[in-house]
Scaffold this motif. Structure first.
Motif: not given
Ligand code: CDM
Ligand code: ATP
Length: 256
Positions: A167-194
């Motif tokens: 597969l040929n993958i094209e990427l866009i990485t927003p330079k100004d947004i740094k996503c913290h993996t732990g925080n994203v999982f926490n938010c998933f667990r607390n508010e979106f869990y399925k």
């Protein structure tokens, strides 16, 4: 003697949560290596510090660097590498952005272990390298196996090759947004869990990546997308039709 290795980025074609495991989450995911985005790791015979020396453009201290952590782990099994890395430096040409959902830190661990395994004639099996590396980053086992495409489950420790056309993958990485993996999982667990059902997970794991992307929306493909947008609303500005979201973000991708 090989002294240099490519350390590729990955994307998650889909990423679903199966269940909780203590503070972690078991995932069901398709990982695909990005052929045109990689760091290069080299062992170079030049070290004036007489201690472990890592040269490269990193956003963290040496003690937090995943390559340094991999060195400390490997040294437990193979103490002679200590003397070697007092004379040689490790040089990293860093191209994979950090906090981007592209697995850069984990990829570097795997590449270092594979290169050291060859360089020091250790003959460790992939399984052993994957186990050593999994203590440092959840995605290390995927990168250790060097598959272009694989189904990854558990907390990243179960890796099964998935044979499909490259597969040929094209990427866009927003330079100004740094996503913290732990925080994203926490938010998933607390508010979106399925949890994904066994049937749905078996279905996705058997489908080709291109079919999955034709069938699913960005929200359906990645359970971490909505929590990431909740934490980092600016991500919305980058979401375009037919683009997908990798890992815990911030990168978007499409297959071209
Ligand atoms: C979600 C993925 O991006 C998919 O590729 C990765 O599996 C994340 O891997 P990673 O960045 O190496 O993650 P780690 O550094 O091991 O974990 C950071 C934090 O994310 C959370 N975490 C991570 C992986 C996972 N399967 N469940 C979690 O809940 C944990 O709170 C953990 O403390
Ligand atoms: N060798 C390394 N390469 C990149 N980042 C590193 C490395 N070692 C430590 N880090 C630190 O790890 C953090 C994020 O790493 P990384 O880029 O692997 O995460 P990510 O983009 O969240 O990837 P993913 O979520 O797909 O695992 C940052 O704090 C970064 O400074």
């Amino acid at each position: 003697m090989q002294v240099s290795i490519k350390s590729y980025a990955k994307v998650n074609i889909f990423l679903k949560i199966a269940k909780k495991r203590d503070n972690y989450h078991e995932i069901v995911s398709r990982f695909v290596r990005v052929k045109n985005l990689y760091d290069t790791i080299s062992f170079i015979p030049n070290n004036e510090t007489n201690e472990f020396n890592l040269i490269g453009d990193f956003g963290c201290k040496l003690e937090d660097n995943t390559i340094y952590k991999a060195f400390l782990q490997l040294r437990k099994y193979c103490p002679k590498i200590d003397a070697f890395f007092r004379v040689y430096s490790i040089k990293v040409e860093k191209n994979i952005p950090e906090f981007a959902g592209l697995g850069g830190g984990s990829s570097n661990v795997a590449a270092f272990l594979i290169l050291a395994n060859k360089h020091f004639n250790l003959y460790y099996k992939k399984e052993k390298l994957a186990k050593i590396g999994a203590k440092i980053g959840a995605d290390v086992p995927f990168f250790v196996y060097e598959y272009d495409s694989a189904n990854v489950t558990g907390v990243g420790e179960i890796v099964q090759e998935f044979k499909e056309e490259p597969l040929n993958i094209e990427l866009i990485t927003p330079k100004d947004i740094k996503c913290h993996t732990g925080n994203v999982f926490n938010c998933f667990r607390n508010e979106f869990y399925k949890e994904i059902s066994k049937e749905k997970s078996d279905e996705l794991l058997s489908m080709k990546s291109s079919e999955i992307l034709n069938k699913l929306s960005i929200e359906e493909a990645n359970d971490l997308y909505l929590p990431a947008v909740k934490l980092y609303p600016k991500l919305k500005e980058y979401a375009m039709q037919d683009w997908f979201f990798s890992g815990s973000g911030s990168s978007f991708f499409k297959v071209i």
